[in-house]
Design a protein around this motif. Structure first.
Motif, PDB file in Angstrom:
ATOM      1  N   TRP B 131      28.296 -10.892  10.334  1.00  0.00           N
ATOM      2  CA  TRP B 131      28.507 -11.152   8.899  1.00  0.00           C
ATOM      3  C   TRP B 131      29.938 -11.586   8.641  1.00  0.00           C
ATOM      4  O   TRP B 131      30.220 -12.523   7.915  1.00  0.00           O
ATOM      5  CB  TRP B 131      28.159  -9.887   8.116  1.00  0.00           C
ATOM      6  N   THR B 135      31.450 -15.132   7.246  1.00  0.00           N
ATOM      7  CA  THR B 135      32.081 -15.198   5.927  1.00  0.00           C
ATOM      8  C   THR B 135      33.578 -15.424   6.038  1.00  0.00           C
ATOM      9  O   THR B 135      34.181 -16.035   5.177  1.00  0.00           O
ATOM     10  CB  THR B 135      31.825 -13.924   5.114  1.00  0.00           C
ATOM     11  N   SER B 308      26.627 -23.549  -2.130  1.00  0.00           N
ATOM     12  CA  SER B 308      26.650 -22.928  -0.815  1.00  0.00           C
ATOM     13  C   SER B 308      27.972 -23.237  -0.160  1.00  0.00           C
ATOM     14  O   SER B 308      28.697 -24.109  -0.612  1.00  0.00           O
ATOM     15  CB  SER B 308      25.516 -23.460   0.048  1.00  0.00           C
ATOM     16  N   LEU B 310      30.687 -21.684   3.324  1.00  0.00           N
ATOM     17  CA  LEU B 310      31.248 -20.514   3.954  1.00  0.00           C
ATOM     18  C   LEU B 310      32.514 -20.051   3.262  1.00  0.00           C
ATOM     19  O   LEU B 310      32.893 -18.904   3.327  1.00  0.00           O
ATOM     20  CB  LEU B 310      31.567 -20.828   5.422  1.00  0.00           C
ATOM     21  N   THR B 313      33.441 -17.651  -2.608  1.00  0.00           N
ATOM     22  CA  THR B 313      33.378 -16.209  -2.858  1.00  0.00           C
ATOM     23  C   THR B 313      31.993 -15.865  -3.406  1.00  0.00           C
ATOM     24  O   THR B 313      31.205 -16.733  -3.707  1.00  0.00           O
ATOM     25  CB  THR B 313      34.405 -15.801  -3.916  1.00  0.00           C
ATOM     26  N   PHE B 314      31.779 -14.569  -3.561  1.00  0.00           N
ATOM     27  CA  PHE B 314      30.494 -14.116  -4.060  1.00  0.00           C
ATOM     28  C   PHE B 314      30.214 -14.660  -5.455  1.00  0.00           C
ATOM     29  O   PHE B 314      29.101 -15.004  -5.794  1.00  0.00           O
ATOM     30  CB  PHE B 314      30.445 -12.586  -4.100  1.00  0.00           C
ATOM     31  N   LEU B 321      25.482 -16.355  -0.374  1.00  0.00           N
ATOM     32  CA  LEU B 321      25.936 -15.161   0.332  1.00  0.00           C
ATOM     33  C   LEU B 321      24.905 -14.045   0.240  1.00  0.00           C
ATOM     34  O   LEU B 321      24.722 -13.266   1.171  1.00  0.00           O
ATOM     35  CB  LEU B 321      27.286 -14.706  -0.239  1.00  0.00           C
ATOM     36  N   TYR B 324      22.047 -14.668   2.778  1.00  0.00           N
ATOM     37  CA  TYR B 324      22.551 -14.413   4.115  1.00  0.00           C
ATOM     38  C   TYR B 324      22.678 -12.917   4.374  1.00  0.00           C
ATOM     39  O   TYR B 324      22.230 -12.389   5.394  1.00  0.00           O
ATOM     40  CB  TYR B 324      23.911 -15.108   4.244  1.00  0.00           C
ATOM     41  N   THR B 325      23.302 -12.224   3.416  1.00  0.00           N
ATOM     42  CA  THR B 325      23.507 -10.790   3.601  1.00  0.00           C
ATOM     43  C   THR B 325      22.178 -10.042   3.678  1.00  0.00           C
ATOM     44  O   THR B 325      21.993  -9.174   4.534  1.00  0.00           O
ATOM     45  CB  THR B 325      24.338 -10.222   2.428  1.00  0.00           C
TER      46      THR B 325
END
Lengths: 420, 411
Positions: B131, B135, B308, B310, B313-314, B321, B324-325
Motif C-alpha cells: 500500500w 501511494t 485517479s 498515484l 491525496t485522498f 485510493l 485500491y485500499t
C-alpha cells in the motif's frame, strides 16, 4: 412551445415518440445540436423505427417532456436521416466523452446533459459530470436519493454550465456561443498543460494547436518530454522555432535536449541567431547541475553607472527577461562583482552609483554544482535566484527559484504519468 | 534507419506487452498450472500451444486498439457503449479482482510458511508495504521492481530441470494433443486458457500502451513486444506444468494449490527445487498483489470518470485510493482468517473472470472492426479478421462451457 422547464438527455433517450393518433412512431436515438443564442439547441430528433433512422425537425415536435414526446408527423411523412459529417449528435459525440471543464481546469466525463426550454427551443444548458449523472443513467437516481436520506445525507449535483465546457472533438469546438465563454486557451498555461496530459495524444495535440504563440510556449515547457517531442515533431521546424523562441532559454534548452538530435538541430537553425547561441551554451551543461538548471538571461550592469541610468536601461531590458528581481553588477571582463535588488534600486538616490548600493558578499555556485546543493543554498539564504559563475568569476547565468522548486517537487503534468 | 537506431527505437517501445503478459502469471495462474500438471501430467502440456496462439491474437487486437485510439479499454467501452455496460463490466472486474487478490495473498502466505515465516507476521507487513509503495512511491520505482521481479520467474525453469522430467514424454505431450473426455480435464484446459487470458490483463495492456503514447508506425514493434511477452509467460507456465507433471503426476500425488505443489516437490526433486518453486510463487504473488489492485483502481476510475493518480491525496481522488485500499485490505484480511474458504473464493474469481471475458472480447473486437473508431486501421477483411473472430468465438464457447459446467454441479 414544446419544452417547459428542464430535463436530462438520459430521460428521453429510447423513449417512444407518438404520432397524432397516439401510436408509437419510433424511439429516440439521438439529437442533432446546432449553434444557438446563447446556448446550443436541438435542431433535429433522430428516431429509430424498425432499424431505420428518421429525422424529425424540432418544428415538427408537438410535445417534449419527461412523460411524453409527440410529433405532428405521421409515419408516412417521416423523412429518413441522411448522415452528414458536420452533424453534431448529443449521444454519439458528447455523452460519455471526455470534455474540458475550463472553469475547474480539468478533464471530466459527460455523464448526462441538461436541457432547458428557452424561447421555444430545447437548449443545452449544462453537463452533469457527477455521481448523480451516473446513477440517473443506471436508473437508480431516485432510489439512491431515498437510500441516502436514511443517513441524512444528500446526493450532490455536479453540473457544469455549457459556457464552461470545451468538448475535445475538434468539430465540436465550432459550436460557438454568443455568451462570452471561458475557453481552454484562456486558462493558465500550467492548467492547459495539465489538461493536455490527461487526454489522449491526438486530443492533446488538437488543444495545443489552438493556442497563441506565447501561451503555447509556456504550456509546452510544462508538459512532459514525450508529449513535447510529439507536438514539436508534428509541426514544421519554423513554427516550432517560433514557439521555442518565445521561451526563456533554460526552458528552451530543456525542451530541445529531449528531442531527437536532428529535429533539435533543424529547429535551432530556424531560431534567431542570438537566442540560438544562448540556448546552445546552456545545452552544453549536465542536466542535474547548476549549469543545467540555469538560464543565461539576466540583468547585469557595470558598477559605474548611476541608479537613474540603471533604471532607464532596466525599463528597456526587463521586457524580455524572465527574472528581474536582482540586478547583477559585472566588470568589464563580465566578472560578477556585486548585486542589488529591484527594491534597492527604486529606493536609492538617483545620482548614486551602482557600486555604492550593491552588495558584494555574494553566494554563487559553479556550473558543475549538484542541483541539491543549489537548492540548499537558495533555501538557506532565502534567495530568488542564485548566480552561476565560472572559475574566473565570470557570470554565466542564474538559477531561478521556480526551476529549483520544479526539481524538488515536479508538477503533476511533468511527472511520469501513472502507473502500472 | 540503421540497425542501432532501429534497436533503440524498438527498445523504447517494448515493455507493455512483456510486462502485461508476465504479470498475468500471478498466484492464481500458478495454482492452475500446478494443479493441471499434477493431475494430468504430460498429457496436458499441449494446451499451452493453442493458448499461446489465442493470447497473441487477442493481445495484438488490444494493442491495436490502444495505439490507434490512444485511450484505455475502459474509456473506449464507456465512450462507445455507454455507462450502463461499463458499470456492470467494471463491477464484475472489481469482484473478480478481489478474488484474484485473495489468491495472491494466499500465495504469499503459503510461500511464507514454506520458507518458514509466520504468515500472520508477513501478510500485514506485506499488505502495508504494498500500500505504501504505491501511494508514496513513484512509477519509476514500481516499474523497476516489477521488471526485476520478472527475472525471478526463471526459478520455475530451474525447478523444472531439477525435477528431471522424462523429456521424450514431455515433447510428445507438448506436440501431440490428447483429449480425455472427462469433466476435470476439459475444465482444467479451459481454466488454463482463462487464467492465461485474464480480463484485467487486457485492460492493463491497452492502458499502458495508450499511456506510453505509442504511435502507429511502431505497430510492428508492439506486435513483437506482445509476441515476446506471450512466449515468455507461456514458456514459464509450461515449465510449471512440466515440473508438476514430472514429479507429482508420476507419483500420483494430488494437490489443491500451488503451495502444496512446492511442499510435495521436496522429497521428489530435492530441497532446492522446492525452494525455487516456493520463492517464485511468493514473487509472482507479490507482483500480483501490487499490480492487480492498482490496475483495478485505475481501470474503474477511467471508465467512471473519476480522478485517479498515484500522486493524488485522498481528497483529490477518493474513489481511486478507496478502491485500491479496499481490495488490499479485504484480500489481506480474508486470507488471515483461519479456515477461510480460500479455494472457493479463488474459484469464484475464475468464474467471474470467465463470465467477463466473452463480453470484453466481443466489445473489443467490435470496436477493432469499427471504421468510425479505428479509421483506416480497422481490422476488416483479411486473415487477421478471420483469425481474430475465430479466436474470440472459440474462447467464448469454451468459457461458456466452463461457466455452465461450474454451475451444474451446484444446482
Amino acid at each position: 412551445m414544446p419544452l417547459f422547464g428542464e430535463l436530462f438527455l438520459s430521460e428521453i433517450i429510447k423513449r417512444p415518440v407518438f404520432d397524432p393518433k397516439g401510436e408509437i412512431i419510433g424511439r429516440v436515438k439521438d439529437v442533432i445540436i446546432v449553434k444557438g443564442d446563447p446556448f446550443p439547441k436541438i435542431a433535429v430528433i433522430l428516431v429509430e423505427r424498425k432499424n431505420e433512422v428518421y429525422a424529425i425537425r424540432w418544428e415538427e415536435i408537438n410535445l417534449f417532456n419527461k412523460r411524453i414526446i409527440s410529433t405532428y408527423l405521421t409515419v408516412t411523412l417521416l423523412q429518413k436521416y441522411t448522415p452528414s459529417k458536420d452533424d453534431l449528435l448529443a449521444v454519439r459525440d458528447i455523452l460519455d466523452k471526455q470534455i474540458v471543464d475550463a472553469n475547474g481546469a480539468k478533464v471530466v466525463r459527460a455523464n448526462d446533459i441538461k436541457l432547458e426550454g428557452y424561447d421555444g427551443d430545447a437548449v443545452l444548458i449544462a453537463v452533469d459530470v457527477g455521481m448523480r449523472g451516473i446513477l440517473r443513467r443506471l436508473g437508480v437516481e431516485r432510489g439512491s436519493e431515498e437510500f441516502l436520506r436514511l443517513f441524512q445525507a444528500q446526493l450532490p449535483y455536479n453540473l457544469i454550465g455549457w459556457n464552461y465546457i470545451q468538448p475535445l472533438k475538434p468539430e465540436l469546438k465550432e459550436i460557438a456561443l454568443t455568451v462570452p465563454r471561458q475557453m481552454v486557451s484562456e486558462l493558465h498555461p500550467a492548467d492547459i498543460a495539465e489538461i493536455i496530459s490527461q487526454v489522449s495524444r491526438d486530443e492533446g495535440a488538437h488543444l495545443f494547436r489552438d493556442l497563441d504563440i506565447e501561451t503555447a510556449a509556456e504550456a509546452l515547457s510544462e508538459l512532459k518530454p514525450e508529449m513535447q517531442a510529439d507536438i514539436l515533431n508534428a509541426m514544421d521546424a519554423e513554427k516550432a522555432a517560433d514557439i521555442i523562441e518565445e521561451m526563456p532559454p533554460d526552458d528552451a534548452a530543456d525542451v530541445l535536449s529531449d528531442l531527437p538530435t536532428e529535429k533539435a538541430k533543424e529547429i535551432l537553425e530556424h531560431i534567431e541567431k542570438e537566442e540560438a547561441e544562448d540556448i546552445q551554451e546552456l545545452l552544453g551543461h549536465e542536466e542535474d547541475t547548476a549549469g543545467g538548471l540555469m538560464t543565461n538571461e539576466f540583468i547585469a550592469y557595470p558598477p559605474d553607472i548611476t541608479v537613474q541610468e540603471a533604471i532607464e536601461k532596466f525599463k528597456k531590458d526587463a521586457e524580455e527577461i524572465e527574472t528581474v528581481y536582482y540586478i547583477y553588477v559585472i566588470d568589464e571582463k563580465e566578472r560578477l562583482v556585486g548585486v542589488t535588488s529591484l527594491r534597492e534600486l527604486l529606493l536609492a538616490e538617483p545620482s548614486a552609483r551602482l557600486a555604492e548600493i550593491m552588495v558584494t558578499k555574494l553566494k554563487t555556485v559553479v556550473p558543475g554544482a549538484d542541483e541539491m546543493v543549489v537548492a540548499e543554498i537558495i533555501s538557506k539564504y532565502n534567495l530568488v535566484a542564485l548566480p552561476v559563475v565560472d572559475s574566473e568569476g565570470v557570470l554565466l547565468g542564474i538559477v531561478t527559484i521556480d526551476d529549483i522548486i520544479d526539481t524538488l517537487l515536479p508538477p503533476a503534468a511533468k511527472r511520469k504519468r501513472r502507473k502500472v | 534507419m540503421n540497425f542501432w537506431k532501429r534497436s533503440v527505437a524498438f527498445l523504447s517501445v517494448i515493455g507493455p506487452g512483456i510486462l502485461a503478459a508476465n504479470i498475468g502469471n500471478d498466484g492464481s495462474g500458478i495454482t492452475t498450472y500446478s494443479v493441471s500438471g499434477a493431475r494430468f501430467g504430460y498429457h496436458i502440456l499441449w494446451t499451452m500451444i493453442p493458448t499461446t496462439i489465442c493470447l497473441i491474437v487477442i493481445q495484438n487486437m488490444i494493442a491495436r486498439l490502444g495505439i490507434v485510439t490512444g485511450k484505455g479499454l475502459s474509456a473506449l467501452i464507456r465512450e462507445n457503449y455507454g455507462v450502463k455496460v461499463t458499470f456492470f463490466l467494471l463491477l464484475g472486474l472489481f469482484i473478480a479482482n478481489i478474488g484474484t487478490s485473495v489468491a495472491n495473498f494466499a500465495g504469499l502466505a503459503a510461500s511464507a510458511e514454506i520458507i518458514g515465516i509466520n504468515k500472520y507476521l508477513l501478510l500485514p507487513v506485506i499488505a502495508i508495504a504494498v500500500w505504501l509503495l504505491v501511494t508514496k512511491g513513484t512509477y519509476v520505482i514500481i516499474e523497476r521492481i516489477l521488471l526485476g521481479a520478472c527475472f525471478i520467474y526463471i526459478g520455475y525453469v530451474i525447478a523444472a530441470f531439477m525435477a528431471r522430467p522424462d523429456w521424450t514424454q514431455a515433447i510428445r505431450g507438448t506436440l501431440i494433443p490428447t483429449i480425455k473426455w472427462d469433466y476435470e480435464f476439459i475444465a482444467l484446459s479451459i481454466a488454463i486458457i482463462g487464467t492465461t487470458i485474464t480480463p484485467w490483463m487486457q485492460f492493463y495492456l491497452q492502458s499502458s500502451i495508450a499511456d506510453k503514447g505509442i504511435k502507429i508506425k511502431d505497430l510492428s514493434a508492439t506486435k513483437a513486444d506482445v509476441v515476446i511477452g506471450s512466449l515468455t509467460t507461456d514458456t514459464i507456465s509450461f515449465f510449471i506444468m512440466l515440473t508438476c507433471a514430472a514429479t507429482l503426476y508420476v507419483h500420483n500425488i494430488r494437490i489443491e494449490n500451488a503451495s502444496e505443489a512446492a511442499i510435495a516437490l521436496k522429497p521428489l526433486a530435492g530441497e532446492y527445487a522446492s525452494l525455487f518453486f516456493a520463492i517464485s510463487l511468493g514473487n509472482a504473488s507479490l507482483l500480483g498483489a501490487i499490480v492487480v489492485p492498482l490496475t483495478t483502481a485505475y481501470v474503474i476510475c477511467e471508465g467512471m470518470g473519476w480522478e485517479s493518480g498515484l500522486n493524488k491525496t485522498f481528497k483529490e481522488a477518493p474513489q481511486f485510493l478507496g478502491i485500491y485500499t479496499i481490495i488490499i485490505a479485504l484480500a489481506g484480511f480474508v486470507v488471515l482468517i483461519p479456515k477461510a474458504p480460500l479455494i472457493f473464493l479463488m474459484v469464484l474469481a475464475s468464474f467471474i473472470n470467465g463470465l467477463l471475458l466473452p463480453f470484453i472480447l466481443l466489445y473489443a473486437i467490435s470496436m477493432a472492426n469499427n471504421r468510425q473508431i479505428m479509421g483506416n486501421y480497422a481490422i476488416s477483411k483479411g486473415y487477421s479478421y478471420y483469425i481474430a473472430w475465430s479466436t474470440v468465438i472459440v474462447i467464448i464457447c469454451l468459457t461458456v462451457f466452463l461457466v455452465v459446467t461450474t454451475i451444474i454441479p451446484i444446482t
